[in-house]
Design an enzyme around this catalytic site. Structure first.
Site, PDB file in Angstrom:
ATOM      1  N   HIS A   1      -2.727   9.272 -11.434  1.00 50.20           N
ATOM      2  CA  HIS A   1      -1.852   8.327 -10.731  1.00 50.20           C
ATOM      3  C   HIS A   1      -0.616   7.928 -11.506  1.00 50.20           C
ATOM      4  O   HIS A   1       0.222   7.202 -10.983  1.00 50.20           O
ATOM      5  CB  HIS A   1      -2.615   7.049 -10.387  1.00 50.20           C
TER       6      HIS A   1
ATOM      7  N   LYS B   1       5.688  -5.579  -4.143  1.00 56.31           N
ATOM      8  CA  LYS B   1       4.871  -4.669  -4.946  1.00 56.31           C
ATOM      9  C   LYS B   1       4.525  -5.389  -6.237  1.00 56.31           C
ATOM     10  O   LYS B   1       5.055  -6.460  -6.501  1.00 56.31           O
ATOM     11  CB  LYS B   1       5.646  -3.380  -5.241  1.00 56.31           C
ATOM     12  N   ARG B   2       3.640  -4.826  -7.048  1.00 56.00           N
ATOM     13  CA  ARG B   2       3.366  -5.443  -8.331  1.00 56.00           C
ATOM     14  C   ARG B   2       4.649  -5.605  -9.130  1.00 56.00           C
ATOM     15  O   ARG B   2       5.578  -4.815  -8.984  1.00 56.00           O
ATOM     16  CB  ARG B   2       2.348  -4.587  -9.115  1.00 56.00           C
TER      17      ARG B   2
ATOM     18  N   LYS C   1       9.439  -0.798 -11.925  1.00 54.67           N
ATOM     19  CA  LYS C   1       9.734  -0.963 -10.494  1.00 54.67           C
ATOM     20  C   LYS C   1      11.077  -1.644 -10.267  1.00 54.67           C
ATOM     21  O   LYS C   1      11.602  -1.661  -9.164  1.00 54.67           O
ATOM     22  CB  LYS C   1       8.606  -1.735  -9.804  1.00 54.67           C
TER      23      LYS C   1
ATOM     24  N   THR D   1       3.369   3.789  -1.976  1.00 55.62           N
ATOM     25  CA  THR D   1       2.895   3.839  -0.585  1.00 55.62           C
ATOM     26  C   THR D   1       3.544   2.723   0.229  1.00 55.62           C
ATOM     27  O   THR D   1       3.618   2.812   1.445  1.00 55.62           O
ATOM     28  CB  THR D   1       1.359   3.686  -0.506  1.00 55.62           C
TER      29      THR D   1
ATOM     30  N   LYS E   1       4.728   2.588   4.258  1.00 52.25           N
ATOM     31  CA  LYS E   1       4.397   1.533   5.226  1.00 52.25           C
ATOM     32  C   LYS E   1       5.662   1.017   5.888  1.00 52.25           C
ATOM     33  O   LYS E   1       5.695   0.803   7.102  1.00 52.25           O
ATOM     34  CB  LYS E   1       3.698   0.368   4.512  1.00 52.25           C
TER      35      LYS E   1
END
Ligand SMILES: *Cc1c(COP(=O)(O)O)cnc(C)c1O
Length: 799
Positions: free
Chosen positions: A349, A537-538, A543, A645, A649
């Site tokens: 991952h 998101k986290r 990110k 992901t 969505k």
């Protein structure tokens, strides 16, 4: 399945309880009643499914994962039984708001983020596609912490999700397993001259399974999610009263709480104990089930069983199965190894080094001494193989060995023993093959595959966005629900003005709902005609929530300088949890909230921009936000986000992506084309090149870009004289901005400007949204699961 009328549903409710007596806010009581009605269907279908799988004696997949982020189940299960609208009507007639009833359910927070949610979408797809698949995980007593924002800072509270009983689980005490830790493992010679292993002084723990039904969509096919809970064994090993109490306390910790680190490892003993707990209990169960068939032989195990390991967290299953086969089933090493190496498939991952698991050998020896001996032997044989068969790799042995520098490397163990290894998006798999795992790829080229992630279109479109789902069904018929690729048919309407206006109206209605939620929960009044720009998101440096905030600070300044600035009004929406020990991530949360506070209360801004941070990001909150998103922020440093992901969505819910060419964004771009999203920033190759050449110097940008200088000054000195963010400031400059935030700032601003311009033409905007919806079928996890089933698992859909 027999269909049932609204009146019949009402009768069923009233059979259980005289509704007139239910207190006005007795939502909880009604919730449990609906669950029990539904459970009558589920339990009967569950038994039938189990019986049918047993009688057909087909191959099954076991999905081992330390995390399953399944979300709330009542609404989902009603939907899958085609009872959702009937239940809604029945509740309305009885005077209850159905949504309030569904909200009684506490999300089981048994996962951190993407990895756990992926596991849940896979279970959904396996059940809906009639694949026999069993999830194996841990029933953490406390899930991922609850986040509250206090004075702008994240504070964490325990997630006591079992305070009220969880109506979906069934405790199966008679199927409990004994797990043994520690002690000593001694090899002894038997009468026949073979070696066997004897254990002494182990600590025993009982693993009790709790089964949760995974309900297929409209097919009465029910799979199982098996969650193990640690309990003391009651053979009174410790006679001393206080010892006994101490022992019980230690045991309960094993399934006590979920480790809250996303993309980084904790290296704690308890975590290793948890991993062994999961794999040992699950393997015992797998073998027991397999050997129920008296004709079954261990040699043939791979004909009936395949085990997918979700990241390396469950990879102790490899030496554990070796142990069982050799020590308990008396197989020789080569026989056991032959079985093991045909059984496991491993999903990688992440390539981020801080997330690659290693364990100090002393810890492994202490907690699972027998497994350590087995891992040593696996390592020895593998290193020999490199030495003799791949002489050109001899000097790389320290980078390839399963045990190196006194640490066990779990990814290497998983690679050596698995028959398949997969990345989770095309780019990610390419990076594994050509960069991060290139030497392993030389040795095992046939093992590597790609399986691009997916999401359940049932939960993430049909359930969460009924307006859009009904609209799509009215245009192309409900065919897309069974065959998500049929969403493609929507592409015919890309120039249909009337239809695009309807699409716009749906988005507006969803935004009004979210605006209401935002007002209720934060007191911030947002303009539902503004662009809803969403990053949920986290919280992690890679990110790049920080890049998003920098753009907001820049906009704020521009408006202050020119109050008549012609901007499309925008609402920036954030939600994110930071690992409690991740200081910088928590500072970024405080920064977002500080900027929100300043921007939202500045009359000069005249509501042109608003910033909202919604606390406690989890599946339920995602379900509220995603249908209302106009813009989907997917702005990770290229090469760092394996797939993502959240991007899928939001695309499926008609948001346009602003993103880097990273993870599955690349595959979205290949489908919708670059004109239907907003791509910016460095590409993965460029990122690798800068690391390699060392030719990126953050100071050059700092010196030459006045926008950046001004933003960083404000971090250092405090925005409007408020809180300073010196840690963020120094981190960026002193570590030379490893995530290229400053480097990508200019092209990010440009992409954001283009969004502003494009949004002014609603028909043009929504035609792009429509293109995104039309191509989103590929990202259904049904597609992903079909690929795993045929190319890795070799399992079939049951009748
Ligand atoms: C989908 C999802 C994620 C993953 O989001 P990414 O944007 O891919 O990181 C994390 N948490 C929750 C609750 C989700 O639903």
């Amino acid at each position: 399945m027999k269909s049932i009328s609204v009146q019949q549903f009402i009768d069923k409710i009233e059979e259980k309880r005289d509704v007139k007596e239910v207190h006005e806010n007795g939502y909880q009581e009604i919730y449990y009643i609906i669950c029990s009605i539904l459970n009558e269907y589920i339990h009967s279908d569950w038994q039938q499914t189990d019986a049918s799988i047993r009688s057909q004696n087909t191959k099954k997949v076991y999905y081992l994962s330390m995390e399953f982020l399944i979300g709330s189940l009542l609404k989902n299960n009603l939907l899958h039984y085609n009872l959702l609208s009937i239940c809604n009507e029945a509740l309305a007639e009885l005077g209850f708001d159905p949504e309030k009833i569904y909200e009684v359910e506490h999300d089981p927070g048994l996962g951190n983020g993407g990895l756990g949610r992926l596991a849940a979408c896979f279970l959904d797809s396996m059940a809906s596609l009639n694949y026999p698949g069993i999830g194996c995980g841990i029933r953490y007593r406390y899930g991922l912490f609850e986040q509250k924002i206090i004075n702008g800072y994240q504070t964490e509270y325990p997630d006591d999700w079992l305070k009220q009983s969880y109506p979906w689980e069934i405790r199966k005490e008679d199927e409990a397993m004994i797990i043994e830790y520690g002690g000593e493992a001694i090899l002894v010679e038997t009468d026949t001259g073979n070696l066997t292993c004897e254990y002494t002084g182990t600590e025993k723990v009982m693993a009790v399974p709790y089964d949760v039904p995974i309900v297929g969509f409209g097919n009465q096919f029910i799979n199982t999610l098996r969650l193990w809970s640690a309990e003391p064994v009651n053979d009174r090993q410790n006679h001393d009263y206080y010892n006994q109490l101490e022992y019980e306390k230690n045991v309960e910790q094993i399934s006590g709480y979920l480790y809250p680190d996303d993309s980084s490892i904790s290296g704690k003993k308890l975590r290793l104990k948890q991993q062994y707990f999961l794999v040992s209990a699950s393997l015992k169960k797998i073998l027991d089930d397999y050997l129920l068939d008296k004709t079954a032989t261990l040699k043939q195990l791979d004909k009936k069983v395949v085990i997918q390991i979700n990241d390396t967290h469950p990879s102790l299953a490899i030496p554990e199965l070796m142990r069982i086969l050799m020590d308990e089933k008396q197989l020789k090493w080569d026989e056991a190894w032959g079985i093991v190496t045909n059984l496991f498939a491993y999903t990688n991952h992440t390539i981020m080094s801080e997330a690659l698991e290693t364990w100090p050998i002393d810890m492994v020896k202490e907690i699972v001494p027998r497994l350590y001996l087995i891992i040593e032997e696996i390592n020895e044989r593998f290193c020999q193989r490199i030495w003799f068969d791949y002489p050109e790799l001899r000097n790389k042995i320290p980078e390839l060995a399963v045990i190196a520098y006194d640490h066990v490397h779990m990814a290497r163990l998983a690679i050596v023993a698995s028959f398949r290894i997969n990345g989770v998006a095309k780019l990610h798999t390419e990076i594994l093959k050509t960069k991060e795992m290139k030497d392993f790829y030389k040795i095992f080229p046939q093992k590597f595959q790609n399986k691009t992630n997916g999401i359940s279109h049932r939960r993430w479109l049909l359930m969460v966005n009924p307006r859009l789902a009904n609209f799509i069904s009215s245009v192309i018929s409900p065919v897309w629900i069974e065959q998500p690729n049929e969403l493609n048919q929507m592409i015919r309407y890309v120039n249909d003005k009337g239809l695009l206006e309807e699409l716009a109206a749906i988005k507006l209605a969803n935004k009004q709902e979210l605006a209401h939620y935002i007002y209720k929960n934060t007191g911030v009044l947002v303009d539902d005609r503004s662009i809803f720009d969403v990053q949920i998101k986290r919280l992690h440096e890679y990110k790049r929530q920080l890049l998003n905030v920098f753009h907001i600070i820049y906009l704020y300044q521009r408006i202050k300088e020119n109050p008549n600035l012609n901007l499309m009004p925008r609402t920036f929406i954030f939600a994110a949890k930071a690992a409690p020990s991740y200081h910088l991530a928590k500072e970024i949360i405080k920064l977002i909230n500080t900027v929100a506070d300043i921007v939202n209360h500045d009359p000069e801004i005249d509501n042109k921009i608003k910033v909202v941070f919604l606390e406690n990001y989890n599946v339920s909150l995602a379900e509220k936000i995603i249908p209302a998103a106009d813009v989907s922020e997917q702005i990770s440093t290229a090469s760092k986000e394996a797939s993502g992901t959240g991007n899928m969505k939001m695309m499926m819910n008609s948001a346009l992506t602003i993103g880097t060419l990273d993870g599955a964004n690349i595959e979205i771009e290949q489908l919708v084309g670059k004109h239907n999203m907003f791509i910016f920033g460095l590409r993965s190759e460029q990122v690798y090149q800068h690391y390699q050449m060392g030719d990126y110097h953050v100071n050059e940008i700092y010196q030459t870009d006045p926008r950046i200088q001004s933003i960083l000054r404000q971090l250092h000195d405090g925005i409007n004289g408020q809180t300073t963010f010196k840690d963020i400031y120094f981190q960026l400059l002193q570590t030379n901005d490893p995530y290229f935030i400053l480097k990508d700032f200019d092209s990010y601003v440009e992409a954001q400007n283009l969004i502003d311009l494009t949004y002014r033409d609603p028909i043009k905007w929504h035609s792009k949204c429509l293109v995104n919806i039309a191509h989103s079928g590929k990202f259904s996890s049904d597609r992903t699961i079909h690929e795993y089933a045929s190319a890795i698992w070799n399992i079939k859909q049951l009748k």
